[in-house]
Design a protein around this motif. Structure first.
Motif, PDB file in Angstrom:
ATOM      1  N   THR A  31      -7.964  14.210  26.457  1.00  0.00           N
ATOM      2  CA  THR A  31      -7.774  13.298  27.575  1.00  0.00           C
ATOM      3  C   THR A  31      -9.060  13.129  28.364  1.00  0.00           C
ATOM      4  O   THR A  31      -9.992  13.931  28.255  1.00  0.00           O
ATOM      5  CB  THR A  31      -6.666  13.812  28.528  1.00  0.00           C
ATOM      6  OG1 THR A  31      -6.395  12.824  29.513  1.00  0.00           O
ATOM      7  CG2 THR A  31      -7.066  15.108  29.209  1.00  0.00           C
ATOM      8  N   VAL A  32      -9.091  12.064  29.172  1.00  0.00           N
ATOM      9  CA  VAL A  32     -10.174  11.833  30.117  1.00  0.00           C
ATOM     10  C   VAL A  32      -9.848  12.580  31.403  1.00  0.00           C
ATOM     11  O   VAL A  32      -8.707  12.551  31.884  1.00  0.00           O
ATOM     12  CB  VAL A  32     -10.338  10.335  30.404  1.00  0.00           C
ATOM     13  CG1 VAL A  32     -11.331  10.103  31.523  1.00  0.00           C
ATOM     14  CG2 VAL A  32     -10.782   9.608  29.145  1.00  0.00           C
ATOM     15  N   LEU A  33     -10.829  13.267  31.946  1.00  0.00           N
ATOM     16  CA  LEU A  33     -10.630  14.041  33.164  1.00  0.00           C
ATOM     17  C   LEU A  33     -11.374  13.405  34.332  1.00  0.00           C
ATOM     18  O   LEU A  33     -12.456  12.842  34.152  1.00  0.00           O
ATOM     19  CB  LEU A  33     -11.131  15.483  32.978  1.00  0.00           C
ATOM     20  CG  LEU A  33     -10.484  16.294  31.852  1.00  0.00           C
ATOM     21  CD1 LEU A  33     -11.115  17.678  31.774  1.00  0.00           C
ATOM     22  CD2 LEU A  33      -8.983  16.419  32.064  1.00  0.00           C
ATOM     23  N   ALA A  34     -10.785  13.515  35.511  1.00  0.00           N
ATOM     24  CA  ALA A  34     -11.478  13.088  36.724  1.00  0.00           C
ATOM     25  C   ALA A  34     -12.581  14.089  37.045  1.00  0.00           C
ATOM     26  O   ALA A  34     -12.548  15.239  36.585  1.00  0.00           O
ATOM     27  CB  ALA A  34     -10.485  12.999  37.882  1.00  0.00           C
ATOM     28  N   ASN A  35     -13.561  13.669  37.836  1.00  0.00           N
ATOM     29  CA  ASN A  35     -14.680  14.561  38.167  1.00  0.00           C
ATOM     30  C   ASN A  35     -14.216  15.869  38.776  1.00  0.00           C
ATOM     31  O   ASN A  35     -14.781  16.934  38.505  1.00  0.00           O
ATOM     32  CB  ASN A  35     -15.647  13.858  39.129  1.00  0.00           C
ATOM     33  CG  ASN A  35     -16.457  12.775  38.451  1.00  0.00           C
ATOM     34  OD1 ASN A  35     -16.684  12.825  37.244  1.00  0.00           O
ATOM     35  ND2 ASN A  35     -16.894  11.789  39.211  1.00  0.00           N
ATOM     36  N   GLU A  36     -13.161  15.799  39.620  1.00  0.00           N
ATOM     37  CA  GLU A  36     -12.694  17.009  40.285  1.00  0.00           C
ATOM     38  C   GLU A  36     -11.978  17.963  39.320  1.00  0.00           C
ATOM     39  O   GLU A  36     -11.704  19.108  39.674  1.00  0.00           O
ATOM     40  CB  GLU A  36     -11.774  16.660  41.458  1.00  0.00           C
ATOM     41  CG  GLU A  36     -10.564  15.824  41.104  1.00  0.00           C
ATOM     42  CD  GLU A  36     -10.817  14.329  41.230  1.00  0.00           C
ATOM     43  OE1 GLU A  36      -9.839  13.598  41.403  1.00  0.00           O
ATOM     44  OE2 GLU A  36     -11.994  13.906  41.151  1.00  0.00           O
ATOM     45  N   GLU A  37     -11.691  17.494  38.114  1.00  0.00           N
ATOM     46  CA  GLU A  37     -11.046  18.354  37.120  1.00  0.00           C
ATOM     47  C   GLU A  37     -12.055  19.056  36.212  1.00  0.00           C
ATOM     48  O   GLU A  37     -11.667  19.806  35.324  1.00  0.00           O
ATOM     49  CB  GLU A  37     -10.097  17.532  36.246  1.00  0.00           C
ATOM     50  CG  GLU A  37      -8.961  16.872  36.987  1.00  0.00           C
ATOM     51  CD  GLU A  37      -8.171  15.947  36.077  1.00  0.00           C
ATOM     52  OE1 GLU A  37      -7.246  16.455  35.411  1.00  0.00           O
ATOM     53  OE2 GLU A  37      -8.485  14.755  35.999  1.00  0.00           O
ATOM     54  N   VAL A  38     -13.330  18.809  36.451  1.00  0.00           N
ATOM     55  CA  VAL A  38     -14.391  19.400  35.634  1.00  0.00           C
ATOM     56  C   VAL A  38     -15.202  20.348  36.494  1.00  0.00           C
ATOM     57  O   VAL A  38     -15.705  19.970  37.543  1.00  0.00           O
ATOM     58  CB  VAL A  38     -15.309  18.314  35.029  1.00  0.00           C
ATOM     59  CG1 VAL A  38     -16.379  18.950  34.149  1.00  0.00           C
ATOM     60  CG2 VAL A  38     -14.488  17.307  34.245  1.00  0.00           C
ATOM     61  N   VAL A  39     -15.306  21.596  36.056  1.00  0.00           N
ATOM     62  CA  VAL A  39     -16.059  22.613  36.796  1.00  0.00           C
ATOM     63  C   VAL A  39     -17.061  23.257  35.839  1.00  0.00           C
ATOM     64  O   VAL A  39     -16.675  23.829  34.813  1.00  0.00           O
ATOM     65  CB  VAL A  39     -15.117  23.692  37.389  1.00  0.00           C
ATOM     66  CG1 VAL A  39     -15.926  24.740  38.136  1.00  0.00           C
ATOM     67  CG2 VAL A  39     -14.084  23.053  38.299  1.00  0.00           C
TER      68      VAL A  39
END
Length: 973
Positions: free
Chosen positions: A247-255
């Protein structure tokens, strides 16, 4: 009895019994029996702290946590529950009254000859966690303002709704199988109940949710207007793609380059996405900031985000393997065209569209590996100034147009394809990043700007400032800018570039077009069809709106990058009504920002099925007068709302250029202070100021009751030589420092919570929650109650009626009241709510010294109190004999005559020596002055029991009392 059980005998309070019975088993003898933690979990937290097994509880320290000590197995505690005033009866009573009588409803058709006041909270996302005590801070402030303006005769619009689309509900649906609509409605119900329990004067008839089709019909309608005007388009843009999650993740879902959920690698992958052309409004968004009554810090953040800069676009010809110019050029944008002669290399972003054209065969593998490496980083990681610069030589060169030099072309991730042209001319002598890169890869450095403040020959350090140009002349190109100032040189370079076809003047923006698509289910469907045959996009007819979400049982990602809506095959496959050609519906949904961009307009006319908002209603209520919310929304939400509003202004839907006249950011309420100590391997405490290697010791949390302050530091009460480290954190479930407002309301009442949140400090500042601090304002309310109602009876109840008299107020009483009116009014209107409360506390302190409480004084004070503590104020107003709510009573106005300072400070001497001062009225008689002196605590010790030989009185100047020690003593009492 087992040591894991205890008995609480709770008497005299059915309210607490009913609360506890929701959690425990109630026996016929009114004895609560439960496992150790159960009865305390159903009691207010002050009682939990104070009563555990009949004695003050202790805590056992563990690594980073507190553990309740076991109580005696025979522990029995009797708690007499006596409230200082009956808020538990008052608050539900008046909340029911307000709701049953729709007291705060704003009519659809208001008297437009009256002034209006539209005060709005940034509406919340209804999470499953409910409210914590940080949320009511802003809501209380707007409620105080709304109540004041109603009483001042304004038409007030004060609505509430829910920004309810979003990722958390969808994630919960994926994990539990619960439809996000079900979760959302449940969460909304909880939020609404909590807000009503705090007495906020919202017009609940205007309540709305972004998830309701009747609402998002108009969100879709706005999108269609953007699409028709070329402001909504599709483009290939890099997104956060997680192969493992599919899936595509929003920026806030990537750490740190991995998915927040599961820790899987995330790469940047180009995908076709919907974009909104916010850049078309960049200048207007920037220019109109000057007209707004916003904090300068917020306006500056928006200016920086828009990032307008003036410079030049310059063209660098790509050279072939023989060093000849090709027909391909790399265009760069620079704000420093004066440094063109100092460009010794170029850098293109890994995503640059021409990279595959000019990279050499020998370097191709290295470049491809580097592109893959860069795709695993976020834009923030790539542009971080402190990071080590990396890059790869492409094997190709370009021609510097100023001097004809062949300079190498590198690919590096610190250049972004989304900013400027995706390529830069690198000037390592005058740019820090370029300098670090050049030093690492042994690229030549050429100084072309002389720092006039430091002209020494050994000053060959990177210099990014302006100065005098040198080493910048070429006979071949005809450009000579030597000895010019940087500004003069920049203008000459631009003129030369435009004349020779090597470039042009350019205004650039950091602002990027808005990526407006999410590969998620729980969002507004985008009202677009894609023709199967041609891929052409077609807007659906406005008459078909709303395009509603199809019901889906499977919300999990598809694994292919296709959004979950692609699984609704019968919904996706359709035909174009105008041509009959087969088509598919757009399966991406709108981002959560969409519904919150325009909700302030729908509140003006929430039930209108024919238009987004009625023109006359919009014209009356626009713009929002006061908009309150967190600083985290200072940029994107406000910027997106302003963009949409300007589009709606251009098409005649709204009458104002800006949506929000005044924006206020409230501070953050942080969790209670946590005290940390360290222990060595033997279990001995280690002071925080004596050991450098504290991280090698065990960290323990110390409860507040074991801590004392010593000077500027906090230490262990039992051993003051052990210094502790105090820290405060944002409230979060993971830290266990969240305070639930429901608990506070149960123990102290909603009015106390409202007052405490306003009294903690300046509204815009961050503040630390302190549970014990609320007791101060609670006592103030109790004193106010007793001032008007009197003391409680023997059974804890209060008699009907009041202590108020119909006596005429004294001059002193009138002055005290009107001073309070002026103070409270000014402080509310200036949002200095804490000092407004201080003014009311001063009034109550003064009133307790009076012999009576005249109606003409107490009733205006109750009206002053009502915006802050509306439940108590309503009850007092009712007991004072008024049959209707005070919500629309006229707010008191200060009489200037009573605000004049007609008192003077009179020095008092005893036997010619000044012993103190008294405050007297101008024109005060000698007898009155002597009486005041004899009642003064400091002076009475000199006068009490003494005989007076004579008094010397100079009005307005001095009182001198001459004592006669030989005569008979007289008392001054």
């Amino acid at each position: 009895m087992s040591s894991h059980h205890q008995i609480l005998q709770i008497r005299s309070d059915p309210f607490v019994l009913s609360h506890c019975c929701r959690h425990t088993r109630l026996t016929s003898s009114l004895t609560l029996q439960s496992p150790l933690k159960r009865p305390f979990s159903c009691l207010p937290f002050r009682w939990r702290r104070s009563y555990r097994g009949g004695v003050r509880s202790s805590t056992t320290e563990t690594h980073g946590s507190k553990k309740e000590a076991l109580v005696s197995e025979t522990a029995t505690t009797s708690i007499e529950l006596k409230r200082v005033y009956p808020f538990h009866e008052i608050e539900p009573k008046w909340q029911r009254y307000w709701e049953d009588n729709r007291i705060f409803r704003t009519p659809d058709d208001v008297d437009t000859s009256k002034p209006k006041f539209y005060v709005l909270d940034m509406f919340p996302y209804p999470s499953g966690a409910g409210l914590h005590v940080g949320h009511p801070l802003g809501y209380t402030a707007t409620d105080i303002l709304a109540r004041l303006r109603r009483m001042q005769g304004y038409n007030v619009l004060h609505p509430m709704g829910w920004d309810a689309f979003g990722l958390p509900a969808e994630q919960y649906a994926i994990e539990t199988g619960t439809h996000p609509k079900t979760t959302t409605l449940k969460n909304i119900d909880r939020f609404r109940l909590q807000l009503k329990s705090l007495g906020f004067s919202y017009d609940w008839d205007r309540e709305l949710s972004t998830t309701e089709p009747d609402y998002y019909k108009w969100t879709q309608w706005i999108f269609l207007q953007l699409y028709k005007r070329g402001l909504a388009y599709q483009a290939e843009v890099p997104v956060n793609w997680c192969p493992a999650l599919g899936t595509v993740l929003a920026n806030e879902e990537v750490v740190d380059g991995v998915s927040e959920r599961g820790g899987h690698p995330v790469i940047r992958k180009p995908m076709r996405q919907w974009m909104l052309k916010i850049t078309a409004y960049a200048d207007r968004l920037l220019e109109d900031l000057d007209e707004l009554e916003w904090p300068e810090s917020i306006k500056e953040m928006q200016r920086n985000w828009i990032g307008r800069s003036e410079g030049a676009e310059l063209n660098f010809s790509i050279l072939d393997g023989e060093g000849r110019e090709t027909d391909k050029e790399i265009t760069v944008y620079t704000t420093r065209p004066d440094t063109l002669f100092g460009a010794t290399y170029m850098v293109v972003a890994p995503e640059h569209q021409l990279l595959s054209y000019f990279v050499t065969a020998e370097q191709k593998q290295q470049v491809e590996e580097y592109k893959d490496f860069a795709s695993r980083k976020s834009d923030l990681e790539r542009t971080e100034l402190q990071k080590d610069k990396t890059g790869v030589f492409t094997g190709c060169y370009a021609k510097n147009p100023a001097n004809g030099d062949a300079i190498p072309i590198w690919v590096a991730d610190y250049v972004l394809a989304s900013y400027g042209t995706g390529a830069i001319m690198a000037v390592p002598a005058h740019d820090t990043r370029d300098n670090e890169f050049a030093l690492k890869y042994n690229i030549p450095i050429k100084w072309v700007v002389r720092n006039e403040a430091n002209s020494s020959d050994d000053a060959k350090q990177v210099y990014p400032g302006l100065g005098i140009i040198e080493n910048s002349s070429s006979l071949e190109t005809g450009l000579d800018i030597n000895q010019l100032s940087s500004k003069e040189a920049a203008l000459k370079v631009i003129e030369w570039a435009e004349r020779t076809g090597n470039g042009k003047k350019k205004v650039n923006y950091k602002l990027r077009d808005w990526l407006f698509a999410r590969q998620r289910y729980w969002g507004e469907p985008i009202p677009i069809l894609i023709l199967d045959e041609s891929g052409e996009t077609i807007a659906i007819s406005e008459s078909e709106l709303p395009l509603t979400l199809p019901e889906l049982n499977d919300f999990t990602p598809t694994g292919t990058g296709e959004p979950p809506l692609s699984k609704a095959v019968s919904w996706v496959n359709t035909v174009d009504p105008s041509t009959g050609k087969p088509a598919k519906r757009e399966t991406s949904t709108m981002p959560q920002w969409a519904g919150s961009c325009w909700y302030y307009l729908r509140f003006m006319d929430p039930k209108n099925p024919e238009a987004l908002v009625d023109k006359e209603k919009e014209k009356y209520w626009s713009p929002v007068d006061v908009y309150v919310g967190g600083a985290e929304h200072a940029v994107l939400h406000l910027l997106y709302s302003r963009f949409w509003h300007k589009v709606l202004y251009d098409i005649g839907v709204v009458s104002t250029k800006e949506p929000f006249k005044c924006v206020i950011n409230q501070g953050i309420i942080l969790g209670e202070v946590q005290y940390t100590a360290w222990k060595d391997q033997e279990g001995n405490y280690v002071s925080a100021d004596t050991e450098e290697r504290l991280n090698e010791h065990q960290q323990v949390t110390i409860p507040e009751e074991k801590v004392i302050k010593s000077g500027d530091h906090f230490v262990l009460k039992e051993d003051p030589s052990i210094r502790l480290i105090p820290r405060v954190y944002k409230m979060s479930k993971s830290r266990g420092n969240v305070v639930n407002p429901d608990d506070v309301v149960l123990e102290y009442g909603a009015d106390s919570l409202r007052l405490y949140e306003m009294f903690m400090g300046p509204f815009r500042d961050s503040k630390t929650w302190n549970t014990s601090g609320i007791e101060g304002v609670h006592r103030f309310l109790a004193r106010t109650w007793r001032l008007v109602i009197g003391l409680s009876q023997s059974d804890g109840s209060f008699k009907d009626g009041t202590l108020v008299t119909d006596d005429e107020p004294t001059l002193e009483q009138l002055r005290t009241l009107h001073k309070c009116i002026a103070k409270v009014t000014e402080e509310i209107e200036s949002t200095r709510f804490n000092t407004g409360i201080s003014g009311m506390m001063e009034f109550v302190n003064a009133a307790y010294k009076w012999n009576n409480q005249p109606r003409g004084i107490i009733e205006p004070f109750v009206l002053l109190l009502s915006p802050y503590a509306p439940h108590m104020a309503e009850e007092l107003w009712s007991r004072l004999g008024h049959p209707n709510s005070l919500a629309y009573e006229s707010f008191p106005k200060a009489n200037p005559d009573y605000l004049k300072n007609t008192t003077i400070v009179l020095p008092v001497q005893i036997n010619g020596k000044t012993r103190g001062t008294i405050e007297v009225e101008e024109g005060c008689s000698e007898d009155d002055a002597f009486v005041l002196a004899s009642q003064d605590d400091k002076l009475r010790k000199y006068l009490d029991g003494q005989s007076i030989k004579k008094r010397i009185y100079v009005p307005g100047k001095i009182l001198n009392v001459i004592l006669d020690r030989t005569n008979v003593k007289v008392t001054t009492k």
